[in-house]
Design a protein around this motif. Structure first.
Motif, short mmCIF file in Angstrom:
data_model
loop_
_atom_site.label_atom_id
_atom_site.label_comp_id
_atom_site.label_asym_id
_atom_site.label_seq_id
_atom_site.Cartn_x
_atom_site.Cartn_y
_atom_site.Cartn_z
N PHE A 151 0.82 -74.58 9.08
CA PHE A 151 -0.01 -73.46 9.53
C PHE A 151 0.49 -72.10 9.06
CE2 PHE A 151 -1.29 -76.77 12.60
CZ PHE A 151 -2.62 -76.82 12.24
N ARG A 155 -1.50 -70.22 4.68
CA ARG A 155 -2.92 -69.99 4.97
C ARG A 155 -3.73 -69.57 3.75
NH1 ARG A 155 -0.71 -67.40 10.09
NH2 ARG A 155 -0.19 -65.74 8.64
N TRP A 187 -3.42 -74.90 4.28
CA TRP A 187 -3.05 -75.58 5.51
C TRP A 187 -3.94 -76.80 5.75
CZ3 TRP A 187 -6.53 -76.34 9.37
CH2 TRP A 187 -7.63 -75.50 9.43
#
Length: 87
Positions: free
Chosen positions: A37, A40, A57
């Motif tokens: 995460f 991005r 991600w």
């Protein structure tokens, strides 16, 4: 009055085999999800023939999920094979 000993010693929570297997899995999963995460940006990915633009991600999450499924399938097959050999 004294208590009768049932023959079972009280095991600590961390000495249980299931917990010992889950701790490394949980740590690695947490680190992997943080890594996934944090990336991005959008990237172009070639899926055999088509070019797909998607967030990095998303691609990492798909690869991670496929790895977890492959691992679960392998562990399940191994446990079935051992059960057949013993029985």
């Amino acid at each position: 009055m004294t208590q009768a000993n049932t023959g079972k010693a009280h095991k600590s929570f961390l000495s249980r085999p299931t917990v010992r297997r889950l701790i490394p899995f949980t740590l690695i999963t947490a680190i992997a999800l943080i890594f996934i995460f944090e990336n991005r940006s959008s990237v172009e990915i070639r899926l055999l023939i088509p070019m797909v633009t998607m967030p990095l991600w998303g691609a990492l999450l798909i690869a991670w999920a496929l790895g977890i499924l492959a691992c679960a399938f392998t562990v399940h097959r191994r446990s079935n094979r051992h059960a057949r050999q013993q029985g």
